[in-house]
Write a protein that holds these residues in place. Structure first.
Motif, short mmCIF file in Angstrom:
data_model
loop_
_atom_site.label_atom_id
_atom_site.label_comp_id
_atom_site.label_asym_id
_atom_site.label_seq_id
_atom_site.Cartn_x
_atom_site.Cartn_y
_atom_site.Cartn_z
N ILE A 199 0.84 -1.20 0.00
CA ILE A 199 0.00 0.00 0.00
C ILE A 199 0.87 1.25 0.00
N LEU A 200 1.86 1.29 0.86
CA LEU A 200 2.71 2.48 0.97
C LEU A 200 3.50 2.73 -0.30
N ARG A 201 3.90 1.67 -1.00
CA ARG A 201 4.62 1.83 -2.27
C ARG A 201 3.74 2.39 -3.37
N HIS A 202 2.44 2.14 -3.30
CA HIS A 202 1.52 2.53 -4.37
C HIS A 202 0.73 3.80 -4.07
N GLU A 203 1.07 4.48 -3.01
CA GLU A 203 0.36 5.70 -2.63
C GLU A 203 1.32 6.88 -2.57
N THR A 204 0.78 8.05 -2.82
CA THR A 204 1.56 9.28 -2.66
C THR A 204 1.17 10.00 -1.38
N VAL A 205 0.13 9.53 -0.72
CA VAL A 205 -0.35 10.11 0.53
C VAL A 205 0.55 9.63 1.67
N PRO A 206 0.93 10.50 2.59
CA PRO A 206 1.72 10.06 3.74
C PRO A 206 0.93 9.03 4.57
N PRO A 207 1.62 8.04 5.12
CA PRO A 207 0.93 7.00 5.88
C PRO A 207 0.03 7.54 6.98
N GLY A 208 0.43 8.61 7.65
CA GLY A 208 -0.37 9.17 8.73
C GLY A 208 -1.69 9.78 8.26
N ASP A 209 -1.80 10.03 6.96
CA ASP A 209 -3.04 10.57 6.39
C ASP A 209 -3.96 9.47 5.87
N MET A 210 -3.52 8.22 5.96
CA MET A 210 -4.33 7.10 5.49
C MET A 210 -5.15 6.52 6.64
N LEU A 211 -6.35 6.08 6.30
CA LEU A 211 -7.21 5.41 7.28
C LEU A 211 -7.40 3.97 6.83
N PHE A 212 -6.90 3.04 7.63
CA PHE A 212 -7.03 1.61 7.33
C PHE A 212 -8.21 1.07 8.13
N ILE A 213 -9.16 0.48 7.43
CA ILE A 213 -10.38 -0.03 8.06
C ILE A 213 -10.40 -1.55 7.92
N ASP A 214 -10.64 -2.23 9.03
CA ASP A 214 -10.70 -3.69 9.02
C ASP A 214 -11.52 -4.12 10.23
N ASP A 215 -11.98 -5.36 10.19
CA ASP A 215 -12.77 -5.85 11.32
C ASP A 215 -11.95 -6.72 12.28
N ILE A 216 -10.65 -6.78 12.07
CA ILE A 216 -9.77 -7.59 12.92
C ILE A 216 -8.71 -6.70 13.55
N ALA A 217 -8.66 -6.68 14.86
CA ALA A 217 -7.75 -5.80 15.60
C ALA A 217 -6.29 -6.03 15.23
N GLU A 218 -5.89 -7.26 15.00
CA GLU A 218 -4.50 -7.56 14.65
C GLU A 218 -4.11 -6.86 13.34
#
Length: 78
Positions: A28-47
């Motif tokens: 994901i980080l390789r394919h984005e130009t947005v800084p990681p801190g500006d990304m919101l990762f959504i998932d249903d598993i805490a891990e």
């Protein structure tokens, strides 16, 4: 159906990595130009959220569509 409303989505089976493998988040980080801190990762598993946070992303545990809609609406106003 809700996935169509997201600007970008990365599904593990499409990119060839299983969450929470670091390679998934690195992809994901390789394919984005947005800084990681500006990304919101959504998932249903805490891990998986924890691994995203380790990669520098913001994380949110999905619990319901109503709750996620509220979160995303609040983010749009910031």
């Amino acid at each position: 159906p809700a996935l169509k409303y997201l600007s970008k989505r990365y599904l593990s089976y499409q990119v060839g990595f299983i969450k929470p493998m670091p390679g998934f988040y690195e992809y994901i980080l390789r394919h984005e130009t947005v800084p990681p801190g500006d990304m919101l990762f959504i998932d249903d598993i805490a891990e998986n959220i924890g691994a995203a946070q380790q990669a520098g992303m913001q994380g949110h545990i999905f619990q319901s569509a109503v709750e996620l809609r509220r979160l995303l609406s609040n983010l749009k106003t910031l």
